[in-house]
Design an enzyme around this catalytic site. Structure first.
Site, PDB file in Angstrom:
ATOM      1  N   ASP A   6      27.658 -40.316 -37.854  1.00  0.00           N
ATOM      2  CA  ASP A   6      27.713 -39.223 -38.837  1.00  0.00           C
ATOM      3  C   ASP A   6      29.186 -38.755 -38.030  1.00  0.00           C
ATOM      4  OD1 ASP A   6      25.275 -40.074 -38.625  1.00  0.00           O
ATOM      5  OD2 ASP A   6      24.434 -38.225 -39.328  1.00  0.00           O
ATOM      6  N   ASP A  16      28.370 -31.165 -34.320  1.00  0.00           N
ATOM      7  CA  ASP A  16      28.615 -31.059 -35.783  1.00  0.00           C
ATOM      8  C   ASP A  16      29.734 -29.949 -35.886  1.00  0.00           C
ATOM      9  OD1 ASP A  16      27.379 -33.295 -36.778  1.00  0.00           O
ATOM     10  OD2 ASP A  16      25.621 -32.179 -36.881  1.00  0.00           O
TER      11      ASP A  16
HETATM   12  N1  GLY Z   1      24.274 -35.700 -40.056  1.00  0.00           N
HETATM   13  C1  GLY Z   1      22.981 -35.622 -40.484  1.00  0.00           C
HETATM   14  C2  GLY Z   1      22.451 -36.229 -41.876  1.00  0.00           C
HETATM   15  O1  GLY Z   1      23.330 -36.885 -42.291  1.00  0.00           O
HETATM   16  O2  GLY Z   1      21.255 -36.010 -42.124  1.00  0.00           O
END
Ligand code: GLY
Length: 389
Positions: A162, A102
């Site tokens: 994501d 992330d």
């Molecule tokens: N990227 C994790 C979420 O959207 O909760």
């Protein structure tokens, strides 16, 4: 052209301004508590507690500060943004909780934004180091960036949808350094992700596993959705915005069609007020919480894609985004400082279900990216915005 929500009002110019004005007011109001600290991933009874810079979500709070600075130019915001960028440099220098993918969520809205807006050298340095951290998670066998956990761990030999939002950091790093290696890895990951997470009906897998020996696609699985075969609302919304960004950065025409189809799936599974339940499995009248953050993310994706479409189709997506934002503004946005220290109510981070393997939490609360993307969408509608992504 797909579903239009004809008859549903769009957010007006005055409402966009009022929403951004209130967002700035709220952020300035809480800033003394949240300059050296960050807002937690989600609120408790409407209020975010202060936390250290450890979670994958902290960049959204700094991103809100920069968006507020863009809107109202208050120097207290610039100061707070710079304090936080310094903290992000410390975080990557000392490798504090960065063993995951992330880096884009963390470093694009905080440090790339600071570099673009105020020429922050610390922001540039931190974001380039974060890009190096992100490419270190590339798995050549399978050609994808491993999302979570120790590298090569069998239970984590997978990507997640994501991650499409983490990749603009790599394109920015290539642009900044002139080194193609960041962009090449981003492109390989996008190709692998898009080829595997989109199902036949254009719903999406949240996560997708690969064979560790051969790299062959293995199977999809949810982590935060209601069940494996369902479409977790936020995963689908990451897909909407992710496809728009994939097209922006690769120019591959096939991503336009994927954007259309993934978006249509999202839109046709919305309840009457255009804000999804936490999983698209649930429809009008379900006794389940909403995830308002997915609505803001999808609106941003549509507003981004408008830039690359013919005028008629662009106008269609702009109208749909305007209708979703009208509902968020009317029915979900915080309107006074006493109700909450956030911006948008009724988001869901992770709801317990027999299939959800993520820690439950943040059900029917504000969440920090919901607030950020609400502001980003408003900002996009208020001017020609240079994106942080
Ligand atoms: N990227 C994790 C979420 O959207 O909760």
């Amino acid at each position: 052209m797909g579903v239009t929500f004809e008859g549903y009002p769009e957010i007006s110019g005055e409402e966009i301004k009022a929403a951004l004005d209130f967002s700035c007011r709220q952020i300035l109001h809480v800033l003394p508590e949240f300059t050296d600290k960050f807002q937690h991933a989600f609120s408790t009874d409407g209020f975010y507690p202060p936390v250290e810079n450890r979670d994958w979500t902290c960049g959204f709070w700094t991103g809100e500060i920069w968006l507020a600075y863009e809107h109202c130019g208050d120097e207290r915001l610039r100061h707070a943004g710079e304090v936080q960028v310094h903290d992000f440099l410390n975080r990557i220098d000392n490798k504090i909780a960065v063993d995951h993918h992330d880096m884009g969520f963390l470093y694009s809205p905080s440090c790339v934004a600071a570099y673009k807006l105020i020429g922050s050298r610390e922001g540039r340095e931190a974001a380039l180091k974060a890009a190096d951290q992100l490419v270190s998670r590339f798995q050549p066998v399978g050609e994808f960036i491993q999302a979570w956990g120790p590298m090569n761990a069998p239970e984590n030999y997978r990507l997640i949808i994501d991650c499409l939002l983490n990749l603009p950091l790599l394109y920015w790093a290539s642009e900044e350094t002139g080194e193609g290696r960041y962009r090449e890895i981003a492109e390989k990951h996008i190709h692998t992700a898009v080829a595997n997470v989109v199902r036949e009906d254009y719903s999406t897998w949240h996560t997708f596993f690969f064979n560790r020996e051969t790299g062959a696609p293995d199977h999809g699985a949810t982590c935060q959705g209601y069940r494996d075969g369902s479409a977790w609302a936020r995963g689908q919304a990451w897909g909407v915005y992710g496809m728009a960004l994939a097209y922006k950065y690769t120019g591959r025409k096939e991503y336009i069609d994927l954007f259309r189809n993934v978006t249509e799936y999202f839109l046709t599974h919305l309840p009457k007020d255009l804000v999804p339940y936490w999983d698209l499995e649930f429809s009008e009248g379900a006794d389940e919480p909403r995830d308002s953050s997915s609505a803001g993310i999808a609106a941003c994706g549509m507003l981004e894609m408008c830039k690359y479409l013919e005028p008629e189709e662009a106008a269609h997506y702009r109208r749909v985004a305007g209708r979703i934002m009208k509902s968020l503004y009317d029915n979900y946005a915080v309107k006074d400082l006493e109700t909450s220290n956030g911006l948008v109510l009724h988001a869901t981070y992770s709801k317990r279900s027999p299939y959800n393997t993520c820690n439950p939490g943040g059900v029917d609360e504000c969440n920090i990216w919901g607030d950020y993307f609400y502001m980003e969408a408003l900002t996009r509608m208020s001017k020609d915005w240079e994106l942080y992504w």
